[in-house]
Design an enzyme around this catalytic site. Structure first.
Site, short mmCIF file in Angstrom:
data_model
loop_
_atom_site.label_atom_id
_atom_site.label_comp_id
_atom_site.label_asym_id
_atom_site.label_seq_id
_atom_site.Cartn_x
_atom_site.Cartn_y
_atom_site.Cartn_z
N PHE A 155 0.83 -1.21 0.00
CA PHE A 155 0.00 0.00 0.00
C PHE A 155 0.86 1.26 0.00
O PHE A 155 0.71 2.14 -0.85
CB PHE A 155 -0.93 -0.05 1.22
CG PHE A 155 -1.77 1.18 1.44
CD1 PHE A 155 -2.32 1.89 0.38
CD2 PHE A 155 -2.04 1.60 2.73
CE1 PHE A 155 -3.11 3.02 0.60
CE2 PHE A 155 -2.84 2.72 2.97
CZ PHE A 155 -3.36 3.43 1.89
N ILE A 156 1.79 1.35 0.95
CA ILE A 156 2.67 2.50 1.02
C ILE A 156 3.77 2.41 -0.04
O ILE A 156 4.11 3.40 -0.69
CB ILE A 156 3.28 2.64 2.42
CG1 ILE A 156 2.18 2.94 3.45
CG2 ILE A 156 4.34 3.74 2.46
CD1 ILE A 156 2.68 2.98 4.89
N TYR A 215 1.29 -7.93 15.92
CA TYR A 215 1.73 -6.99 14.89
C TYR A 215 2.61 -5.91 15.50
O TYR A 215 3.73 -5.66 15.04
CB TYR A 215 0.52 -6.36 14.19
CG TYR A 215 0.92 -5.22 13.27
CD1 TYR A 215 1.62 -5.47 12.10
CD2 TYR A 215 0.63 -3.89 13.60
CE1 TYR A 215 2.03 -4.42 11.26
CE2 TYR A 215 1.02 -2.85 12.78
CZ TYR A 215 1.72 -3.12 11.61
OH TYR A 215 2.12 -2.10 10.81
N ASN A 217 8.17 -8.84 9.57
CA ASN A 217 8.43 -7.55 10.22
C ASN A 217 9.68 -7.54 11.09
O ASN A 217 10.14 -6.46 11.47
CB ASN A 217 7.23 -7.16 11.09
CG ASN A 217 5.97 -6.96 10.28
OD1 ASN A 217 6.03 -6.61 9.11
ND2 ASN A 217 4.82 -7.21 10.89
N PRO A 252 21.25 -13.15 4.38
CA PRO A 252 21.94 -11.86 4.29
C PRO A 252 23.06 -11.86 3.25
O PRO A 252 23.28 -10.85 2.58
CB PRO A 252 22.49 -11.67 5.71
CG PRO A 252 21.61 -12.49 6.58
CD PRO A 252 21.23 -13.67 5.75
N LYS A 278 6.64 -5.34 14.83
CA LYS A 278 7.12 -4.09 14.24
C LYS A 278 8.14 -3.41 15.15
O LYS A 278 9.16 -2.87 14.68
CB LYS A 278 5.96 -3.15 13.95
CG LYS A 278 5.09 -3.56 12.78
CD LYS A 278 5.85 -3.56 11.45
CE LYS A 278 6.23 -2.17 11.01
NZ LYS A 278 6.89 -2.16 9.67
#
Length: 306
Positions: free
Chosen positions: A11-12, A131, A81, A48, A135
């Site tokens: 979305f962002i 969530y 996240n 990584p 985050k």
């Protein structure tokens, strides 16, 4: 300036990509899981070392991390996240020329805050639910990485492209069905809480500003005002031209008033309002798009969907 953008399909992320691609000063490479990405890579499962090789090939001066998950199991949220952020940070540390990292955090990291007050970046985070916890863990990893890092702690994002699972994505779709069927009411979740709404296009502007700034640490990105969900929903109802009524389900507790102890209703975040002075002072950023316009654009997109 070379930029590596992660999470451009979200979305962002989509709005950040739009903003970056229109800037002739930026050379943007997109890394993600989908075929549309310039580099196919899964941050949640990739190593990584593999990501470092891509970084050394692209040699970005800035890495923007818009990747992450809002919904899913606890395992999904931790992988998207937290684990993914650890992979990004370690890869940048190993790269030949470590880039500046812009990481998108969330207001959910703060958890319950004092009602009626704007929360500053110095507030102690107390997230509730997987969530917010996942985050915050990602934010802490980014801040403790030793990299040139700024975390944009984004408040409640609205605007065109709102996810179908979000409050206003669901409400807009329910309003569309009600109008098509001539139904007199629409059911929705409890709308008594307050949130700080910021347009997704303003968030993209903040990310763009951060790419050219020297700001580090946490920076709140919000409107700077708390709006009751019920009032925001009313703006969407008005934009849709719906003349029926909203029926709120699962309402709990009494009215929310300034000065109320958030512990009066445990397990709930009753209030969100960002202190946005740091964004103004260190990024030269202010929100521009009013909430009424954001929600009108949400409705226009849903109404025009085939």
């Amino acid at each position: 300036m070379r930029v590596l953008l992660l999470g451009a399909d979200g979305f962002i992320g989509r709005r950040v990509a739009d903003r970056f691609f229109t800037d002739p000063e930026l050379q943007v490479t997109v890394l993600g899981r989908r075929d549309s990405a310039d580099i196919r890579f899964d941050l949640a499962s990739g190593s990584p070392g593999a990501l470092t090789r891509f970084l050394d090939a692209v040699m970005p001066r800035v890495v923007v991390n818009c990747a992450g998950a809002t919904y899913g199991t606890q395992r999904d949220l931790v992988r998207a996240n937290t684990v993914a952020v650890a992979t990004v940070c370690e890869a940048i540390r190993r790269s030949a020329e470590p880039a500046r990292l812009i990481h998108l955090g969330s207001a959910a990291e703060y958890g319950p805050v004092s009602i009626g007050a704007a929360v500053p970046e110095s507030a102690d985070p107390r997230p509730i639910g997987p969530y917010g916890v996942s985050k915050l863990a990602g934010t802490e990893l980014a801040l403790s990485s030793g990299l040139d890092t700024v975390v944009l702690r984004v408040f409640d994002t609205v605007g065109p492209g709102a996810p179908a699972g979000s409050l206003f994505g669901r409400l807009a779709e329910s309003l569309r069905r009600a109008l098509e069927r001539g139904e007199p009411q629409v059911r929705t979740a409890d709308l008594s809480a307050f949130r700080d709404f910021v347009d997704v296009r303003d968030v993209a502007r903040a990310v763009h500003a951060a790419a050219f700034s020297a700001a580090t640490g946490v920076v709140n990105i919000g409107s700077g005002s708390g709006t009751r969900l019920r009032d925001a929903a009313g703006l969407l109802v008005r934009a849709a031209g719906f003349e029926g009524r909203l029926v709120e389900e699962g309402r709990s507790g009494g009215p929310i008033v300034p000065g109320q102890d958030p512990g009066d209703r445990p397990g709930e975040v009753l209030w969100r309002q960002a202190d946005v002075r740091t964004a103004r002072d260190r990024l030269g950023w202010r929100p521009r798009v009013p909430l009424e316009e954001s929600l009108a654009d949400v409705w226009t997109e849903i109404a025009c969907r085939v």
